[in-house]
Enzyme design. Structure first.
Site, PDB file in Angstrom:
ATOM      1  N   HIS A 130     -20.837  -7.499  10.211  1.00  0.00           N
ATOM      2  CA  HIS A 130     -20.604  -6.089   9.900  1.00  0.00           C
ATOM      3  C   HIS A 130     -20.739  -5.228  11.152  1.00  0.00           C
ATOM      4  O   HIS A 130     -21.810  -5.129  11.740  1.00  0.00           O
ATOM      5  CB  HIS A 130     -21.581  -5.584   8.834  1.00  0.00           C
ATOM      6  N   CYS A 156     -20.779  -3.665   1.143  1.00  0.00           N
ATOM      7  CA  CYS A 156     -19.617  -3.401   2.009  1.00  0.00           C
ATOM      8  C   CYS A 156     -18.449  -4.243   1.500  1.00  0.00           C
ATOM      9  O   CYS A 156     -18.549  -5.474   1.402  1.00  0.00           O
ATOM     10  CB  CYS A 156     -19.940  -3.738   3.459  1.00  0.00           C
ATOM     11  N   HIS A 180     -11.965  -2.924  11.351  1.00  0.00           N
ATOM     12  CA  HIS A 180     -10.775  -3.702  10.998  1.00  0.00           C
ATOM     13  C   HIS A 180      -9.599  -3.228  11.824  1.00  0.00           C
ATOM     14  O   HIS A 180      -9.516  -2.060  12.206  1.00  0.00           O
ATOM     15  CB  HIS A 180     -10.464  -3.621   9.507  1.00  0.00           C
ATOM     16  N   CYS A 221     -17.349  -6.954   4.002  1.00  0.00           N
ATOM     17  CA  CYS A 221     -18.353  -8.027   4.074  1.00  0.00           C
ATOM     18  C   CYS A 221     -18.214  -8.941   2.855  1.00  0.00           C
ATOM     19  O   CYS A 221     -18.306 -10.174   2.977  1.00  0.00           O
ATOM     20  CB  CYS A 221     -19.768  -7.448   4.139  1.00  0.00           C
ATOM     21  N   THR A 275     -11.203   4.494   5.735  1.00  0.00           N
ATOM     22  CA  THR A 275     -11.703   4.489   4.355  1.00  0.00           C
ATOM     23  C   THR A 275     -12.681   3.352   4.088  1.00  0.00           C
ATOM     24  O   THR A 275     -13.446   3.419   3.131  1.00  0.00           O
ATOM     25  CB  THR A 275     -10.532   4.378   3.351  1.00  0.00           C
ATOM     26  N   HIS A 291      -5.473  -3.121  11.707  1.00  0.00           N
ATOM     27  CA  HIS A 291      -4.255  -3.276  10.928  1.00  0.00           C
ATOM     28  C   HIS A 291      -3.183  -3.903  11.824  1.00  0.00           C
ATOM     29  O   HIS A 291      -2.981  -3.442  12.960  1.00  0.00           O
ATOM     30  CB  HIS A 291      -3.717  -1.913  10.468  1.00  0.00           C
ATOM     31  N   ASN A 335      -8.468   2.624  12.611  1.00  0.00           N
ATOM     32  CA  ASN A 335      -8.904   3.989  12.320  1.00  0.00           C
ATOM     33  C   ASN A 335     -10.411   4.065  12.468  1.00  0.00           C
ATOM     34  O   ASN A 335     -11.140   3.228  11.933  1.00  0.00           O
ATOM     35  CB  ASN A 335      -8.484   4.375  10.895  1.00  0.00           C
ATOM     36  N   ASP A 374      -3.236  -6.572   3.430  1.00  0.00           N
ATOM     37  CA  ASP A 374      -3.686  -5.294   2.891  1.00  0.00           C
ATOM     38  C   ASP A 374      -3.220  -5.176   1.443  1.00  0.00           C
ATOM     39  O   ASP A 374      -2.079  -5.503   1.103  1.00  0.00           O
ATOM     40  CB  ASP A 374      -3.126  -4.140   3.730  1.00  0.00           C
ATOM     41  N   HIS A 428     -16.039  -0.826   7.831  1.00  0.00           N
ATOM     42  CA  HIS A 428     -16.253  -2.146   8.449  1.00  0.00           C
ATOM     43  C   HIS A 428     -15.080  -2.321   9.399  1.00  0.00           C
ATOM     44  O   HIS A 428     -13.917  -2.260   8.962  1.00  0.00           O
ATOM     45  CB  HIS A 428     -16.284  -3.221   7.353  1.00  0.00           C
TER      46      HIS A 428
HETATM   47  P1  AMP Z   1      -8.575   2.261   6.711  1.00  0.00           P
HETATM   48  O1  AMP Z   1      -8.005   3.358   5.860  1.00  0.00           O
HETATM   49  O2  AMP Z   1      -8.085   2.232   8.111  1.00  0.00           O
HETATM   50  O3  AMP Z   1     -10.100   2.223   6.614  1.00  0.00           O
HETATM   51  O4  AMP Z   1      -8.028   0.905   6.100  1.00  0.00           O
HETATM   52  C1  AMP Z   1      -8.567   0.307   4.968  1.00  0.00           C
HETATM   53  C2  AMP Z   1      -7.486  -0.542   4.373  1.00  0.00           C
HETATM   54  O5  AMP Z   1      -8.082  -1.445   3.466  1.00  0.00           O
HETATM   55  C3  AMP Z   1      -6.430   0.242   3.573  1.00  0.00           C
HETATM   56  O6  AMP Z   1      -5.141   0.032   4.145  1.00  0.00           O
HETATM   57  C4  AMP Z   1      -6.541  -0.368   2.165  1.00  0.00           C
HETATM   58  O7  AMP Z   1      -5.279  -0.479   1.539  1.00  0.00           O
HETATM   59  C5  AMP Z   1      -7.174  -1.705   2.442  1.00  0.00           C
HETATM   60  N1  AMP Z   1      -7.919  -2.294   1.339  1.00  0.00           N
HETATM   61  C6  AMP Z   1      -8.816  -1.680   0.540  1.00  0.00           C
HETATM   62  N2  AMP Z   1      -9.324  -2.551  -0.358  1.00  0.00           N
HETATM   63  C7  AMP Z   1      -8.734  -3.749  -0.097  1.00  0.00           C
HETATM   64  C8  AMP Z   1      -8.846  -5.052  -0.662  1.00  0.00           C
HETATM   65  N3  AMP Z   1      -9.672  -5.309  -1.671  1.00  0.00           N
HETATM   66  N4  AMP Z   1      -8.082  -6.045  -0.154  1.00  0.00           N
HETATM   67  C9  AMP Z   1      -7.231  -5.797   0.875  1.00  0.00           C
HETATM   68  N5  AMP Z   1      -7.094  -4.594   1.472  1.00  0.00           N
HETATM   69  C10 AMP Z   1      -7.841  -3.579   0.980  1.00  0.00           C
HETATM   70 ZN    ZN Z   2     -19.180  -4.902   6.253  1.00  0.00          ZN
END
Ligand code: AMP
Ligand code: ZN
Length: 112
Positions: free
Chosen positions: A45, A3, A98, A6, A93, A100, A85, A29, A96
């Site tokens: 997680h 993950c 999160h 994680c 995407t 924003h 989301n 982000d 895990h």
């Molecule tokens: P979501 O689309 O709501 O699942 O948000 C996932 C977010 O994680 C997106 O805005 C990505 O730009 C961000 N993201 C993906 N990989 C990383 C990373 N390695 N470091 C920081 N943010 C990331």
């Molecule tokens: Zn996780």
């Protein structure tokens, strides 16, 4: 478990950390959609909002106690948006949980 968040929480993948304590971590982000775009996650997680339950909801409460502190530290005195989301239709995407934090400019009626 493989993950991304994680791994970030464990420090195995570098991130721009803006807040961390024993239970949660916040980092910038990698593809910011606003001048300030921070993700706040529980270190444990939880796949998404769908995974929040009586056993872990205090982590969500803790996240929402810390979000105003992060917003203040980022200078978001004119307001900000908090988004989570959940699932494919919402465009999640990373599976895990999160949240924003988006701010630093006027935000449109959609997520950003
Ligand atoms: P979501 O689309 O709501 O699942 O948000 C996932 C977010 O994680 C997106 O805005 C990505 O730009 C961000 N993201 C993906 N990989 C990383 C990373 N390695 N470091 C920081 N943010 C990331
Ligand atoms: Zn996780």
């Amino acid at each position: 478990m493989d993950c991304l968040f994680c791994s970030i929480a464990a420090g195995e993948i570098p991130s721009a950390i803006v807040y961390e304590d024993a239970e949660i971590i916040a980092f910038r982000d990698i593809q910011p959609a606003a001048p300030t775009h921070i993700l706040v996650i529980p270190k444990a997680h939880i796949p998404s909002v769908d995974g929040v339950c009586a056993e872990n909801s205090r982590l969500v409460a803790h996240i929402f106690e810390v979000i105003p502190q992060i917003a203040a530290a980022e200078g978001l005195s004119n307001g900000y948006r908090v988004v989570s989301n959940c699932g494919p239709d919402a465009g999640q995407t990373v599976p895990h949980l999160h949240f924003h934090i988006l701010g630093g400019r006027p935000l449109r009626s959609e997520m950003c």
